[in-house]
Write an enzyme that holds these catalytic residues in place. Structure first.
Site, PDB file in Angstrom:
ATOM      1  N   ARG A  74       6.063  -9.336  15.785  1.00 14.04           N
ATOM      2  CA  ARG A  74       6.717  -8.064  15.485  1.00 14.04           C
ATOM      3  C   ARG A  74       5.776  -6.927  15.871  1.00 14.04           C
ATOM      4  O   ARG A  74       4.555  -7.064  15.720  1.00 14.04           O
ATOM      5  CB  ARG A  74       7.031  -7.992  13.995  1.00 14.04           C
ATOM      6  CG  ARG A  74       7.527  -6.646  13.500  1.00 14.04           C
ATOM      7  CD  ARG A  74       7.838  -6.717  12.001  1.00 14.04           C
ATOM      8  NE  ARG A  74       8.418  -5.476  11.528  1.00 14.04           N
ATOM      9  CZ  ARG A  74       7.710  -4.444  11.070  1.00 14.04           C
ATOM     10  NH1 ARG A  74       6.394  -4.507  11.027  1.00 14.04           N
ATOM     11  NH2 ARG A  74       8.313  -3.354  10.652  1.00 14.04           N
ATOM     12  N   HIS A  93       4.785   0.138   0.032  1.00 11.37           N
ATOM     13  CA  HIS A  93       5.521  -0.656   1.011  1.00 11.37           C
ATOM     14  C   HIS A  93       4.616  -1.739   1.560  1.00 11.37           C
ATOM     15  O   HIS A  93       3.396  -1.709   1.337  1.00 11.37           O
ATOM     16  CB  HIS A  93       6.089   0.247   2.122  1.00 11.37           C
ATOM     17  CG  HIS A  93       5.081   1.132   2.800  1.00 11.37           C
ATOM     18  ND1 HIS A  93       4.545   2.260   2.193  1.00 11.37           N
ATOM     19  CD2 HIS A  93       4.499   1.057   4.024  1.00 11.37           C
ATOM     20  CE1 HIS A  93       3.697   2.840   3.022  1.00 11.37           C
ATOM     21  NE2 HIS A  93       3.633   2.120   4.149  1.00 11.37           N
ATOM     22  N   HIS A 120       0.841  -1.201   0.000  1.00 11.46           N
ATOM     23  CA  HIS A 120       0.000   0.000   0.000  1.00 11.46           C
ATOM     24  C   HIS A 120       0.873   1.246   0.000  1.00 11.46           C
ATOM     25  O   HIS A 120       2.066   1.174   0.270  1.00 11.46           O
ATOM     26  CB  HIS A 120      -0.895   0.022   1.257  1.00 11.46           C
ATOM     27  CG  HIS A 120      -0.096   0.158   2.529  1.00 11.46           C
ATOM     28  ND1 HIS A 120       0.554  -0.911   3.112  1.00 11.46           N
ATOM     29  CD2 HIS A 120       0.189   1.233   3.305  1.00 11.46           C
ATOM     30  CE1 HIS A 120       1.194  -0.498   4.194  1.00 11.46           C
ATOM     31  NE2 HIS A 120       0.986   0.801   4.340  1.00 11.46           N
ATOM     32  N   ASP A 158       0.669   5.172   1.897  1.00  9.78           N
ATOM     33  CA  ASP A 158      -0.065   5.784   3.013  1.00  9.78           C
ATOM     34  C   ASP A 158      -0.899   6.950   2.480  1.00  9.78           C
ATOM     35  O   ASP A 158      -0.414   7.759   1.685  1.00  9.78           O
ATOM     36  CB  ASP A 158       0.911   6.264   4.098  1.00  9.78           C
ATOM     37  CG  ASP A 158       1.569   5.087   4.822  1.00  9.78           C
ATOM     38  OD1 ASP A 158       1.110   3.944   4.648  1.00  9.78           O
ATOM     39  OD2 ASP A 158       2.547   5.323   5.561  1.00  9.78           O
TER      40      ASP A 158
HETATM   41  O1  LIG Z   1       4.773  -2.139  10.385  1.00  9.64           O
HETATM   42  C1  LIG Z   1       5.407  -1.494   9.555  1.00  9.64           C
HETATM   43  O2  LIG Z   1       6.645  -1.524   9.499  1.00  9.64           O
HETATM   44  C2  LIG Z   1       4.694  -0.673   8.517  1.00  9.64           C
HETATM   45  C3  LIG Z   1       3.328  -0.248   8.921  1.00  9.64           C
HETATM   46  C4  LIG Z   1       2.618   0.504   7.846  1.00  9.64           C
HETATM   47  O3  LIG Z   1       3.059   0.601   6.732  1.00  9.64           O
HETATM   48  C5  LIG Z   1       1.324   1.137   8.143  1.00  9.64           C
HETATM   49  O4  LIG Z   1       0.795   0.955   9.269  1.00  9.64           O
HETATM   50  O5  LIG Z   1       0.808   1.840   7.241  1.00  9.64           O
HETATM   51 FE   LIG Z   2       2.082   2.161   5.607  1.00 10.31          FE
END
Ligand SMILES: O=C(O)CCC(=O)C(=O)O
Ligand SMILES: [Fe+2]
Length: 302
Positions: free
Chosen positions: A248, A238, A182, A184
């Site tokens: 994690r 990403h 996605h 952001d």
């Molecule tokens: O957990 C991560 O490293 C990325 C999280 C992410 O991309 C998001 O929450 O939009």
């Molecule tokens: Fe993100």
């Protein structure tokens, strides 16, 4: 008491469908134009350089601008948040997620968050590749300032929010993402991840893995910043790869403007037509409902 969301039970039909197919879909195949090649360190910016005299200050800003153009992502150190606070945030986050699953879904009120702040998995997923093997609390900043007495936060737009992410160990890490690819939908994101790793981003048409550095904060450009900069700064795709063995955690702060804010390109000729943040959010919502996926900025190209 079970603390993990019931992924297996809820997504049983997707798992069965995957088993029945002669060549099970793996996420690397389904995203086949992009093959993982390497782990790399994001451009590292030492923010203390902003407090030095010239030419260091200007050079630091130029490094930030370059990273935002070439990567859409960079990491910062000497950002003013101590390792103790980051560690405390991580342990509090762990405590919140260790609550029984039922409590997280039904009794959100025990945390003083707004209704609907908890999400897990991907209810709309029709294949394993669309499923995010993660759970999250999505907390408007107004909830934090209300409950924590942080008055200074109240001058930020009420659209800003914090997302606490937890990625439980996943038995099918080749088929299922921790978080699906996605961009952001905000202006700018500040991310803190632990030492486990799993964040990947697209650079020059390839997925690369980000080497974790728990002391650093990761900054990434959001869709609105890309539109505002007329495509000069990049809102980069990403995703998070699931881990078969360990959980994690990450925390993301999404900096958003108020809904009435109009995003208009700072240069001519404009790549995107002007739009309000409200309109952008509504369009994404509509696309996700109708098409099952976000289209995002391409919808607003002139
Ligand atoms: O957990 C991560 O490293 C990325 C999280 C992410 O991309 C998001 O929450 O939009
Ligand atoms: Fe993100």
């Amino acid at each position: 008491m079970e603390t993990d969301p019931p992924f297996h039970e809820f997504y049983k039909s997707l798992f069965n469908k995957n088993m029945e197919e002669k060549t099970p879909q793996t996420i690397n195949k389904s995203d086949k134009e992009l093959v993982i090649v390497e782990e790399c360190e994001l451009p590292l910016i030492d923010l203390s350089r902003l407090y030095l005299s010239e030419p260091e200050r200007t050079e630091c800003k130029a490094d930030i601008a370059r990273a935002s153009q070439e990567w859409g992502f960079f990491q910062v150190v000497n950002h003013g948040i101590s390792p103790e606070i980051l560690e405390k945030m991580r342990s509090e986050q762990e405590r919140v997620f260790k609550q029984p699953f039922d409590r997280k879904t039904k009794e959100y009120r025990y945390l003083n968050f707004s209704a609907g702040s908890y999400r897990w998995g991907t209810p709309s997923a029709t294949s394993l590749g669309q499923l995010s093997w993660s759970e999250a609390f999505h907390i408007p900043l107004s909830d934090i300032s209300r409950s924590g007495g942080f008055d200074t936060l109240s001058c930020l737009p009420s659209t800003c929010y914090l997302r606490l992410n937890r990625y439980p160990p996943c038995p099918l890490p080749l088929e299922v993402f921790g978080l699906t690819p996605h961009t952001d939908s905000d202006f700018l994101t500040i991310l803190h991840q632990d030492q486990v790793g799993g964040l990947q981003l697209v650079k020059d048409g390839r997925w690369i893995a980000v080497k974790p550095n728990p002391e650093a904060l990761i900054i990434n450009i959001g869709d609105l910043f890309q539109a505002w900069s007329n495509g000069v700064y990049k809102s980069v795709r990403h995703r998070v790869i699931a881990n078969p063995l360990v959980e994690r955690f990450s925390t993301a702060y999404f900096f958003c403007p108020s809904y009435d804010t109009v995003i208009e390109s700072c240069r001519e000729p404009a790549v995107y037509r002007k739009f309000s943040f409200r309109e952008y959010r509504q369009q994404i919502h509509e696309d996700v409902q109708k098409l099952g996926t976000k289209i995002g900025l391409p919808r607003f190209r002139v």
